[in-house]
Design a protein around this motif. Structure first.
Motif, PDB file in Angstrom:
ATOM      1  N   LEU A   1       0.823  -1.210   0.000  1.00 35.44           N
ATOM      2  CA  LEU A   1       0.000   0.000   0.000  1.00 35.44           C
ATOM      3  C   LEU A   1       0.860   1.265   0.000  1.00 35.44           C
ATOM      4  O   LEU A   1       0.556   2.218  -0.722  1.00 35.44           O
ATOM      5  N   ASP A   2       1.921   1.273   0.805  1.00 38.90           N
ATOM      6  CA  ASP A   2       2.791   2.460   0.844  1.00 38.90           C
ATOM      7  C   ASP A   2       3.355   2.759  -0.545  1.00 38.90           C
ATOM      8  O   ASP A   2       3.379   3.913  -0.983  1.00 38.90           O
TER       9      ASP A   2
ATOM     10  N   ARG B   1      -6.500   6.739   5.341  1.00 45.16           N
ATOM     11  CA  ARG B   1      -6.220   5.303   5.285  1.00 45.16           C
ATOM     12  C   ARG B   1      -6.943   4.652   6.443  1.00 45.16           C
ATOM     13  O   ARG B   1      -7.127   5.271   7.484  1.00 45.16           O
ATOM     14  N   GLU B   2      -7.319   3.411   6.233  1.00 41.84           N
ATOM     15  CA  GLU B   2      -8.136   2.740   7.238  1.00 41.84           C
ATOM     16  C   GLU B   2      -7.927   1.232   7.153  1.00 41.84           C
ATOM     17  O   GLU B   2      -7.873   0.681   6.056  1.00 41.84           O
ATOM     18  N   VAL B   3      -7.771   0.588   8.320  1.00 43.11           N
ATOM     19  CA  VAL B   3      -7.799  -0.872   8.373  1.00 43.11           C
ATOM     20  C   VAL B   3      -9.250  -1.293   8.550  1.00 43.11           C
ATOM     21  O   VAL B   3      -9.922  -0.827   9.475  1.00 43.11           O
TER      22      VAL B   3
ATOM     23  N   GLU C   1     -10.965  -4.480   9.310  1.00 45.55           N
ATOM     24  CA  GLU C   1     -10.725  -5.871   9.727  1.00 45.55           C
ATOM     25  C   GLU C   1     -11.752  -6.817   9.126  1.00 45.55           C
ATOM     26  O   GLU C   1     -11.416  -7.928   8.705  1.00 45.55           O
TER      27      GLU C   1
ATOM     28  N   GLU D   1      -6.266  -3.240   4.437  1.00 43.50           N
ATOM     29  CA  GLU D   1      -6.009  -1.840   4.731  1.00 43.50           C
ATOM     30  C   GLU D   1      -6.254  -1.097   3.434  1.00 43.50           C
ATOM     31  O   GLU D   1      -5.808  -1.528   2.368  1.00 43.50           O
ATOM     32  N   GLU D   2      -6.988   0.004   3.514  1.00 41.89           N
ATOM     33  CA  GLU D   2      -7.325   0.725   2.300  1.00 41.89           C
ATOM     34  C   GLU D   2      -6.891   2.182   2.400  1.00 41.89           C
ATOM     35  O   GLU D   2      -6.892   2.767   3.479  1.00 41.89           O
TER      36      GLU D   2
ATOM     37  N   GLN E   1      -4.768  -3.280   0.230  1.00 37.98           N
ATOM     38  CA  GLN E   1      -3.713  -4.250   0.543  1.00 37.98           C
ATOM     39  C   GLN E   1      -4.295  -5.253   1.543  1.00 37.98           C
ATOM     40  O   GLN E   1      -4.845  -4.856   2.574  1.00 37.98           O
TER      41      GLN E   1
ATOM     42  N   LEU F   1      -4.691  -7.900   4.555  1.00 37.05           N
ATOM     43  CA  LEU F   1      -4.040  -8.055   5.858  1.00 37.05           C
ATOM     44  C   LEU F   1      -3.398  -9.426   5.979  1.00 37.05           C
ATOM     45  O   LEU F   1      -2.517  -9.620   6.818  1.00 37.05           O
TER      46      LEU F   1
ATOM     47  N   GLY G   1     -15.568   0.371   4.899  1.00 33.90           N
ATOM     48  CA  GLY G   1     -14.816   1.562   5.248  1.00 33.90           C
ATOM     49  C   GLY G   1     -15.735   2.776   5.364  1.00 33.90           C
ATOM     50  O   GLY G   1     -16.836   2.782   4.812  1.00 33.90           O
TER      51      GLY G   1
END
Ligand code: CO
Length: 138
Positions: free
Chosen positions: A19-20, A37-39, A41, A46-47, A61, A63, A113
């Protein structure tokens, strides 16, 4: 009579390994920055959400390898994952889609999200393209 009312192309989602690196590539190529950005779960991702006009590019991306996006990457590699339409009423949209015989992944909405209620329509239903419906909080 339930109906679908598409309000907007909410986002186009791209599955990535890093993602980075994908965020940085968008910054350098296109001069755009994630709004957040947000995980998430519940979806195993992670978006990063990058605004473009009234829509977003959503970089995903996984997890872990055994998540839906992890399995997608193993099968297809990086690339286009789904398109998401904003709808006014997700229950009405799902009811309509059922009534016209659409193949749903989600029979009922779940939380994605941004706290939005979302549901996926199976890629076999529309030209191999996974479609997400999003009802944003008003
Ligand atoms: Co999405």
């Amino acid at each position: 009579m339930a109906e679908v009312k598409l309000l907007n192309l909410d986002h186009v989602a791209i599955a990535v390994h890093d993602l980075d690196a994908a965020v940085e590539a968008h910054r350098r190529r296109y001069g755009v920055e994630p709004l957040y950005r947000e995980v998430v779960e519940s979806q195993g991702v992670e978006e990063a959400m990058i605004p473009v006009g009234g829509s977003f590019i959503q970089l995903l991306q996984p997890l872990a390898d055994d998540t839906p996006v992890g399995k997608f990457l193993a099968r297809h590699g990086e690339g286009l994952h789904h398109v998401a339409y904003a709808v006014a009423d997700i229950e009405a949209a799902l009811e309509h889609l059922r009534s016209v015989g659409a193949k749903l992944v989600d029979e009922t909405p779940r939380i994605g999200g941004r706290g939005a209620r979302i549901a996926f329509v199976h890629p076999a239903d529309m030209a191999g393209t996974l479609v997400e419906l999003v009802e944003l909080e008003s």
